[in-house]
Motif scaffolding. Sequence first.
Motif, PDB file in Angstrom:
ATOM      1  N   UNK A 154       0.863  -1.185   0.000  1.00 21.66           N
ATOM      2  CA  UNK A 154       0.000   0.000   0.000  1.00 21.66           C
ATOM      3  C   UNK A 154       0.896   1.231   0.000  1.00 21.66           C
ATOM      4  N   UNK A 155       0.993   1.956  -1.119  1.00 22.07           N
ATOM      5  CA  UNK A 155       1.888   3.117  -1.189  1.00 22.07           C
ATOM      6  C   UNK A 155       1.635   4.093  -0.043  1.00 22.07           C
ATOM      7  N   UNK A 156       2.695   4.466   0.647  1.00 22.98           N
ATOM      8  CA  UNK A 156       2.564   5.409   1.753  1.00 22.98           C
ATOM      9  C   UNK A 156       1.967   4.815   2.996  1.00 22.98           C
ATOM     10  N   UNK A 157       1.681   3.516   3.000  1.00 24.84           N
ATOM     11  CA  UNK A 157       1.051   2.875   4.151  1.00 24.84           C
ATOM     12  C   UNK A 157       1.788   1.616   4.528  1.00 24.84           C
ATOM     13  N   UNK A 158       1.145   0.751   5.305  1.00 22.02           N
ATOM     14  CA  UNK A 158       1.808  -0.473   5.751  1.00 22.02           C
ATOM     15  C   UNK A 158       1.890  -1.512   4.639  1.00 22.02           C
ATOM     16  N   UNK A 159       2.730  -2.523   4.868  1.00 17.07           N
ATOM     17  CA  UNK A 159       2.733  -3.718   4.047  1.00 17.07           C
ATOM     18  C   UNK A 159       1.770  -4.693   4.709  1.00 17.07           C
ATOM     19  N   UNK A 160       0.867  -5.253   3.916  1.00 18.04           N
ATOM     20  CA  UNK A 160      -0.216  -6.074   4.450  1.00 18.04           C
ATOM     21  C   UNK A 160      -0.042  -7.531   4.052  1.00 18.04           C
ATOM     22  N   UNK A 161      -0.537  -8.420   4.908  1.00 18.18           N
ATOM     23  CA  UNK A 161      -0.514  -9.847   4.612  1.00 18.18           C
ATOM     24  C   UNK A 161      -1.903 -10.422   4.830  1.00 18.18           C
ATOM     25  N   UNK A 162      -2.265 -11.374   3.967  1.00 21.59           N
ATOM     26  CA  UNK A 162      -3.503 -12.103   4.213  1.00 21.59           C
ATOM     27  C   UNK A 162      -3.336 -13.550   3.799  1.00 21.59           C
ATOM     28  N   UNK A 163      -4.281 -14.379   4.183  1.00 20.23           N
ATOM     29  CA  UNK A 163      -4.294 -15.789   3.811  1.00 20.23           C
ATOM     30  C   UNK A 163      -5.644 -16.067   3.166  1.00 20.23           C
ATOM     31  N   UNK A 164      -5.704 -16.027   1.815  1.00 25.21           N
ATOM     32  CA  UNK A 164      -6.994 -16.099   1.114  1.00 25.21           C
ATOM     33  C   UNK A 164      -7.876 -17.270   1.511  1.00 25.21           C
ATOM     34  N   UNK A 165      -7.296 -18.444   1.722  1.00 23.66           N
ATOM     35  CA  UNK A 165      -8.116 -19.613   2.031  1.00 23.66           C
ATOM     36  C   UNK A 165      -8.732 -19.553   3.421  1.00 23.66           C
ATOM     37  N   UNK A 166      -8.379 -18.527   4.194  1.00 22.06           N
ATOM     38  CA  UNK A 166      -8.867 -18.448   5.568  1.00 22.06           C
ATOM     39  C   UNK A 166     -10.107 -17.573   5.718  1.00 22.06           C
ATOM     40  N   UNK A 167     -10.655 -17.077   4.621  1.00 22.62           N
ATOM     41  CA  UNK A 167     -11.792 -16.161   4.725  1.00 22.62           C
ATOM     42  C   UNK A 167     -12.992 -16.814   5.400  1.00 22.62           C
ATOM     43  N   UNK A 168     -13.138 -18.127   5.230  1.00 20.61           N
ATOM     44  CA  UNK A 168     -14.288 -18.817   5.821  1.00 20.61           C
ATOM     45  C   UNK A 168     -14.016 -19.278   7.243  1.00 20.61           C
ATOM     46  N   UNK A 169     -12.780 -19.131   7.703  1.00 24.06           N
ATOM     47  CA  UNK A 169     -12.440 -19.518   9.067  1.00 24.06           C
ATOM     48  C   UNK A 169     -12.382 -21.008   9.285  1.00 24.06           C
ATOM     49  N   UNK A 170     -12.181 -21.795   8.217  1.00 24.18           N
ATOM     50  CA  UNK A 170     -12.135 -23.244   8.369  1.00 24.18           C
ATOM     51  C   UNK A 170     -10.712 -23.749   8.206  1.00 24.18           C
ATOM     52  N   UNK A 171     -10.517 -25.016   8.380  1.00 23.22           N
ATOM     53  CA  UNK A 171      -9.205 -25.616   8.203  1.00 23.22           C
ATOM     54  C   UNK A 171      -8.263 -25.231   9.328  1.00 23.22           C
TER      55      UNK A 171
END
Length: 455
Positions: free
Chosen positions: A277-294
């Motif tokens: 994100x220009x001028x902001x933080x570096x972000x991380x996500x885990x796409x397969x975790x959107x449903x909160x399973x596994x």
Amino acid sequence: MLSPSRARTTPVLAVACALALSGCSVWGQEGRPDPVEPSAISPDSVVACEENGDCGQAGAVRWSLPLEGDFYLERYEQSAPLLRPAGHWLDGGHPDPGAVEADGILFVHTADTVTAVDTATAATLWTESLDFDVAWLGMVGPTLVASAATSGRDTTFLRLLEVDREGARVVESDLPEGLEHGGVLAVDDTHLAIRESLPRDSGKDPRYVLVEAATGQVAWSARLPSGNFHALAGETLYLQYTPEDEPAVIAAATGGERTVEFEVPESAGEESEPWALPGGPLLFDTPDCASGIGNCWSDRITAVDPADGAVLWTHTAPGQIVSTTAGEEPRVYVRDEDGYRALDARTGQVLAEDGDVDPVALLGEFGAERPDSDAGMSAEDYDLLPIRPTGPGVDAAPLDGLAAGAEHLTAYAGQGGEVVGAYLGCAPDGLRPPSMDAPTGGTTCAQPRLFAVDY
């Protein structure tokens, strides 16, 4: 000739039908009992919703226009058919059609052709033929970037186009001649990054090249570790790689020099992907975790200081990042197990939830669901399996009888901020059985259509 490297597995019955040039279907039934009824996209001219008085209604056709070229219906054993360019008949390495929208222009690629369409009037503005089949099309600022399919091999086909409503003009690039690469890795509003392709046993780090899209000039190039995920902010490339038997690492390079390196935060999870994100933080996500399973219970969307990797905040639930906006009030839009959220990128504070989140910020979440097929259904029912629009807050009925081989290409914002989906498909009365004079050995489409549907 179909080369071995591009061969694909084709249902035996479909090939038999092609060779026989009969009216048999992929399910082995003969012909069609009755002519198929036309639909809203059948007219061989531009169709606008104003003519039907249903503008803005969920599932209504906003506009439709005929496409040039020959198309056929590609059939599958367990899913609905798709409309494909005839030149790809029996070609297993062909890229799928796609589209991207910018400033009221929809850019659509089918095979080696890019077509520009005015989203307000559905008028075709121009058509540009390239010398390769386009696999990916994207906007980098005002520059349209087209990349070829690799099809299991490396590619050097990359085209930068200065585009407007009048046409497309090639931006000459000073990329090293003969540089083999695997396509575009990351883009932002000004630059794009590609990576040199090397033999597996080369023992060298690949060369990364950062290109200024508007000019085609190489901003910098450098040998860096081969990353699994990449993110770009201006002239800074972030690449994520995993040293042997070590935790995942982020390396940042600016001006061709490695400037910082730090471990991916533990809270982000092992399969996290970086967002710059220009001028902001570096972000991380885990796409397969959107449903909160596994195995995602402890993984969180995480923001770090790009200067040293220090964690700034973590989201309250597993989830994935949908989009971001920069500026004085940077935003992060996420989908987690409870729905959609708009977050303050600097603090992680929740600013809006679900229905209060601007749907235009969630355009990538609007798509369509293709149904599974049933081996017992008739050829007509199979060809006309209805596609169903999907997305945040969408409760639209399947597009029954509208198109054969329908496929969602992209979503864009209408003039009033409403969400519209762009689709490719065949008018139902435009299907033709195999014949000696057809462009393919399969079911062809005499009425290919590009059309838009209101969400």
